[in-house]
Design a protein around this motif. Structure first.
Motif, short mmCIF file in Angstrom:
data_model
loop_
_atom_site.label_atom_id
_atom_site.label_comp_id
_atom_site.label_asym_id
_atom_site.label_seq_id
_atom_site.Cartn_x
_atom_site.Cartn_y
_atom_site.Cartn_z
N ARG A 1 5.20 -29.77 -3.86
CA ARG A 1 6.51 -29.98 -3.92
C ARG A 1 7.05 -31.42 -4.01
NH1 ARG A 1 10.80 -31.08 -0.21
NH2 ARG A 1 9.17 -31.11 1.63
N ALA A 2 6.18 -32.24 -3.47
CA ALA A 2 6.10 -33.69 -3.76
C ALA A 2 4.88 -33.98 -4.34
CB ALA A 2 6.12 -34.69 -2.16
N GLU A 3 5.07 -34.46 -5.64
CA GLU A 3 4.02 -34.82 -6.67
C GLU A 3 3.18 -36.22 -5.97
OE1 GLU A 3 2.80 -36.33 -11.02
OE2 GLU A 3 4.99 -35.44 -10.45
N ILE A 4 1.78 -36.12 -5.91
CA ILE A 4 0.97 -37.15 -5.77
C ILE A 4 0.57 -37.94 -6.88
CG2 ILE A 4 -0.99 -38.14 -4.47
CD1 ILE A 4 -0.88 -35.65 -2.80
N PRO A 5 1.01 -39.17 -7.22
CA PRO A 5 0.67 -39.88 -8.19
C PRO A 5 -0.81 -40.14 -8.37
CG PRO A 5 2.63 -41.07 -7.24
CD PRO A 5 1.93 -40.02 -6.36
N LEU A 6 -1.34 -39.98 -9.59
CA LEU A 6 -2.88 -40.24 -9.82
C LEU A 6 -3.41 -41.57 -9.25
CD1 LEU A 6 -5.21 -38.45 -10.89
CD2 LEU A 6 -4.67 -39.49 -13.03
N HIS A 7 -2.83 -42.56 -9.17
CA HIS A 7 -3.35 -43.77 -9.01
C HIS A 7 -3.24 -43.80 -7.26
CE1 HIS A 7 0.79 -44.76 -8.77
NE2 HIS A 7 0.76 -45.47 -7.91
N GLN A 8 -2.59 -42.87 -6.88
CA GLN A 8 -2.62 -42.81 -5.16
C GLN A 8 -3.54 -41.66 -4.63
OE1 GLN A 8 1.58 -42.55 -3.84
NE2 GLN A 8 2.11 -44.62 -4.84
N ALA A 9 -4.20 -40.84 -5.56
CA ALA A 9 -4.75 -39.62 -4.99
C ALA A 9 -6.13 -40.07 -4.53
CB ALA A 9 -4.90 -38.62 -6.33
N GLY A 10 -6.48 -39.64 -3.54
CA GLY A 10 -7.72 -39.86 -2.94
C GLY A 10 -8.96 -38.67 -3.56
N PRO A 11 -10.18 -38.94 -3.20
CA PRO A 11 -11.18 -38.36 -3.66
C PRO A 11 -11.11 -36.61 -3.45
CG PRO A 11 -11.92 -39.54 -2.08
CD PRO A 11 -10.76 -40.13 -2.32
N PHE A 12 -11.72 -35.80 -4.14
CA PHE A 12 -11.73 -34.33 -3.79
C PHE A 12 -13.15 -33.78 -3.58
CE2 PHE A 12 -11.57 -29.69 -4.58
CZ PHE A 12 -10.52 -29.22 -3.96
#
Length: 396
Positions: A351-362
């Motif tokens: 619902r709330a998009e996480i910008p790619l530059h703020q995304a953590g590792p998966f």
């Protein structure tokens, strides 16, 4: 009993005999039609109208990878021969596309180059070129190497080593086909002609030249059993598309081991083209994609496998059971929205998009389920009225 050195020499001699037999047989096939080289294929006749009959008569293939091409694509045809698939592909990809044929046989190349202007004039644009090289070494331009060797002939061991170094320099500075430069690699009954020790390099080279998101569409002769060594050492069977065939499962596995994803069989001939000593040889057309490489990031996305199987397992170890909501990384989420997967899954955006530059590792091998609250948000507490039915009618 042969020692290791003797075995190495034997393998080298066999490889040289195989390549010589292939070169000789296909030079003969450029001069006259040879019936036994491969199985007959029906092509779309609309594309054959502009192709000279001499090219059509000298075509030796077992499939039609050109039917899977799209307008605007850059296509590389391995073992292009007299150019039939290239000339068909030129019409399919159109004036915004481009076609490159690679072959090592001078007689085949001469005929393809002879008729390229004729075909170009007939279709109204010139988007085909032919280059001399070995398909298992797509970096080395053999015509540039020929010119270098004429200027610097090999006379002793030192000049041989110097020539080898210059060949490597050509691969790096003036590659026949650059890395990440092609949308589609096609081939028609040629990979089986490459001797066994070079086959791994062959698939690595196909992968190298493709752009991220590109694909290979390869038609080749495969066997239903492993081929005995005695047959593998027969140059005549090699040049006849028999002894160098991979098994059906080995053909598929070679793409996976080279780093491709989404490998699938597009066409498998039910009837064998030829049976030798009880081993069946038939045509198989494979499609495989490049682009799963890269880092994994967490953006709270989820995939739902729609079925019909109870569960599926992809090449990266993602096991998904039908109807379950799985946590996946952004790379996998984007990958599965493209061919060949897109129709198999439902895609759940956060619902709330996480910008790619703020995304953590998966941790991509976790295989865990994604709770709906992860995508909606833990504090999501909306209450909404009934929505309209999807078909515009009454729900009751």
């Amino acid at each position: 009993m042969l020692n290791v050195s003797e075995l190495t020499i034997t393998h080298m001699e066999t490889s040289l005999q195989v390549e010589s037999a292939v070169r000789s047989r296909y030079s003969e096939a450029a001069g006259k039609k040879v019936q036994a080289l491969c199985c007959p294929i029906e092509y779309d006749r609309q594309y054959l109208k502009v192709i000279p009959q001499e090219v059509i008569d000298r075509d030796y293939g077992c499939g039609d990878p050109s039917k899977y091409l799209k307008p605007g694509e850059t296509v590389l045809d391995l073992g292009s021969g007299t150019g039939k698939i290239c000339f068909i592909a030129a019409q399919v990809v159109g004036p915004t596309g481009r076609v490159i044929g690679v072959d090592m046989n001078d007689d085949m190349l001469a005929m393809a180059r002879k008729y390229a202007p004729t075909v170009g004039d007939a279709i109204g644009f010139h988007n085909v070129e032919f280059r001399k090289g070995r398909i298992q070494d797509l970096a080395l331009d053999l015509e540039k190497l020929d010119a270098d060797l004429k200027a610097n002939p090999i006379q002793d061991a030192n000049s041989f080593l110097a020539a080898d170094a210059r060949a490597e320099e050509l691969r790096v500075k003036s590659p026949l086909v650059a890395s990440d430069s092609v949308d589609v690699v096609v081939s028609n009954c040629v990979l089986n002609l490459v001797e066994p020790r070079a086959k791994r390099q062959l698939f690595t080279e196909i992968f190298r030249v493709l752009r991220k998101g590109g694909r290979a569409v390869i038609s080749d002769i495969v066997s239903d059993e492993l081929i005995p060594e005695a047959m593998q050492n027969d140059p005549e069977l090699w040049s006849g598309c028999i002894s160098g065939a991979l098994t059906e499962e080995g053909f598929v596995r070679a793409f996976v081991e080279a780093g491709f994803y989404g490998t699938r069989i597009l066409k498998r001939d039910v009837q064998p083209w030829q049976t030798v000593n009880g081993i069946e040889f038939r045509s198989l057309t494979i499609e495989a994609f490049k682009g799963k490489q890269g880092d994994c990031f967490e953006r709270n996305q989820a995939l739902i496998y729609k079925g019909p199987f109870k569960e599926v397992l992809d090449d990266d170890g993602h096991r998904m059971e039908r109807g379950q909501r799985y946590a996946v990384c952004d790379k996998t989420y984007q990958l599965y929205q493209r061919a060949p997967y897109q129709d198999c899954f439902e895609f759940v955006d956060p619902r709330a998009e996480i910008p790619l530059h703020q995304a953590g590792p998966f941790a991509c091998q976790s295989g865990r389920l994604r709770h709906p609250r992860e995508t909606k948000g833990e504090d999501y507490a909306a209450t909404t009225p009934n929505s309209r039915c999807c078909d515009g009618g009454s729900c009751c």
